[in-house]
Design an enzyme around this catalytic site. Structure first.
Site, PDB file in Angstrom:
ATOM      1  CG  HIS A 202     -41.118  74.147  26.194  1.00  0.00           C
ATOM      2  ND1 HIS A 202     -40.505  75.364  26.058  1.00  0.00           N
ATOM      3  CD2 HIS A 202     -41.489  73.771  24.945  1.00  0.00           C
ATOM      4  CE1 HIS A 202     -40.498  75.721  24.790  1.00  0.00           C
ATOM      5  NE2 HIS A 202     -41.085  74.775  24.087  1.00  0.00           N
ATOM      6  CE  LYS A 206     -41.424  70.682  22.093  1.00  0.00           C
ATOM      7  NZ  LYS A 206     -42.867  70.875  21.905  1.00  0.00           N
ATOM      8  CG  HIS A 264     -35.417  75.253  23.041  1.00  0.00           C
ATOM      9  ND1 HIS A 264     -35.771  74.983  24.344  1.00  0.00           N
ATOM     10  CD2 HIS A 264     -36.217  76.277  22.644  1.00  0.00           C
ATOM     11  CE1 HIS A 264     -36.746  75.803  24.708  1.00  0.00           C
ATOM     12  NE2 HIS A 264     -37.021  76.607  23.707  1.00  0.00           N
TER      13      HIS A 264
END
Length: 515
Positions: A202, A206, A264
């Site tokens: 995810h 962004k 990430h």
């Protein structure tokens, strides 16, 4: 509510690549991810007329539930978690009429056959076959079997034109180490082509993460100095104020490196350091990310102590409140060795970045929630202002890209304040997304779901990248697993991490930024 799966329709101008019809099935429809992120994201897409003309969402889980009960639960969910709230009742009514529920087990074929019957009903009489999207919001251990079961009932077949109209979204974690990641890739590749597989991170959805590439490659002023000649080092920080909340059982097996670094932080490293792709497309962008990861110098087991630091939070104060230590959290072992903080130094062994250290750090129970990339430039070769300021008082130029929560970009440079004396003082140029564009940015899951529906995998992760990322962090995780820490907890909740992390930077003559 209408029970016709063809009932949902949007108006307005659709983008050319948007399919005419789509059925999106969510496995794990009774779980937290569905409630907090997926259904609110789909509702927002409906509100902004960004869904296909014919669209249906099918929730699949073990729980007994009717279509109406599922719709009511999702109504509560959207009211609570949507960034827009339930603005227009007519939009909700139309969206809810496209929500359906199928109850079934994840192991046997019976539930999958019921699901196939529903999707075949959606297909029936349609001139253009719908895109089929399957979202795996289940526990990771079910990923392989769910994919193979949907294939077993004939839901992954190619159309007559050879184009795959079935797409499967797989949530992280993609395995728990290199071996399990390879096994998961092997199992899904038995029944799916790579271009049908959408591994979701995810962070890549962004807005500010997507803007890293635009910032780098659309501005001629920065790219010429984005290299070893001008950059001293790079710091990538992902700090959280929260503890493990209700994820103690998961986190105790995972730790911060599996949870944050393998996905990430390494994604942010790639976007910061990779070469410009030949086009802004899925394969070209992911090729450059893969090249970058293959250029990262591995941290071998015998150099872990030199290149990495770990920590675990104890009791302390965060946001003015007393909080317990990690080992006192629910479902956490009383002598748990799981790290809640890590700092790792990587080098990228290529022409652009040779000799430039990239410091990556992430921790829980930090004093501030912040994710940012800070590029610190080298000092000028001759400091003219020694007589009016100590060398250490002259701040280096720092470019900061803030990912969350205060999204924006700032550049720090030296100026002369008004007055008769020649002296230097730092000043920042600061750009904030909310001030410039308003608070209208779509949620990450909105962007990523829309991209998958349209067949754009640019912001998704490819199998080779996943394996390269695990290959980089595996030696660190396994070395720490073999040598249990004796000093945990070694940082107080509400601090910026253990003293060893500061010493880690001081050995290089540097220090951590205070965001």
């Amino acid at each position: 509510m209408s029970s016709d799966p063809h009932a949902y329709a949007t108006t307005g101008l659709d983008r050319a690549k948007r399919p005419h019809a789509c059925v999106l099935t969510i496995f794990g429809a009774s779980g937290d991810l569905t409630k907090r992120k997926l259904i609110p994201a789909l509702y927002n897409l409906a509100l902004e007329k960004r869904l296909p003309e014919r669209f249906a969402v099918v929730g699949y889980a073990r729980s007994e539930m009717s279509h109406e009960e599922f719709r009511q639960k999702m109504h509560e969910t959207v009211s609570k978690f949507s960034r827009t709230g339930l603005k227009e009742e007519s939009v909700w009514q139309q969206f809810a009429s496209a929500l359906y529920y199928v109850q079934g087990s994840y192991e046997g074929l019976e539930g999958y056959q019921k699901l196939k019957q529903f999707i075949d009903g959606f297909d029936r009489g349609s001139r253009v076959p719908p895109v089929r999207v399957f979202y795996l919001a289940t526990p990771p251990e079910l990923y392989g079997s769910v994919v193979q079961q949907i294939a077993a009932v004939g839901l992954t077949c190619h159309e007559n034109d050879g184009e795959p109209r079935t797409r499967v979204i797989i949530e992280k974690p993609f395995g728990t180490d290199l071996e399990t990641a390879r096994e998961l890739n092997r199992r899904v590749h038995e029944v799916l082509d790579e271009k049908q597989i959408y591994r979701i991170d995810h962070y890549l959805g962004k807005e500010t993460v997507q803007n890293i590439m635009v910032f780098r490659f659309a501005n001629a002023v920065f790219e010429p100095i984005w290299n070893r000649r001008y950059v001293d080092h790079v710091q990538i920080t992902a700090a959280e104020t929260v503890g493990v909340e209700n994820r103690g059982g998961y986190y105790d097996k995972s730790g911060v490196v599996r949870d944050m670094f393998q996905n990430h932080l390494l994604q942010l490293l790639c976007l910061t350091a990779m070469e410009p792709p030949v086009a802004f497309g899925a394969d070209a962008t992911r090729d450059e990310k893969g090249k970058l990861l293959r250029s990262v110098r591995p941290v071998t087991p015998d150099t872990v102590a030199e290149f990495a630091v770990r920590g675990q939070y104890g009791r302390g104060r965060v946001g003015g409140k007393e909080v317990v230590g990690y080992r006192e959290e629910p479902d956490v072992g009383k002598d748990s060795p799981a790290p809640t903080y890590a700092a790792i130094k990587f080098y990228v062994d290529n022409w652009r970045w040779e000799g430039v250290p990239f410091y990556l750090r992430s921790g829980k129970r930090m004093p501030k929630r912040v994710t940012e990339i800070a590029i610190q430039f080298k000092r000028p070769p001759l400091l003219l202002f020694r007589t009016c300021a100590a060398v250490d008082d002259v701040s280096p130029n720092v470019l900061v890209m803030r990912i969350q929560p205060d999204e924006g970009v700032s550049l720090t440079f030296e100026v002369k304040p008004p007055g008769p004396e020649i002296c230097v003082s730092p000043l920042s140029l600061d750009f904030k997304y909310e001030q410039a564009f308003g608070n209208t940015s779509p949620e990450a899951y909105e962007t990523l779901l829309e991209d998958c529906i349209e067949g754009d995998s640019t912001l998704y992760t490819r199998h080779d990248w996943v394996e390269e990322a695990w290959a980089l962090v595996d030696p660190i995780i396994k070395t720490w697993d073999r040598s249990k820490p004796t000093s945990f907890p070694n940082y107080e909740a509400g601090s910026w991490g253990p003293r060893e992390a500061d010493e880690f930077m001081q050995r290089d003559g540097r220090r951590w930024r205070c965001p």
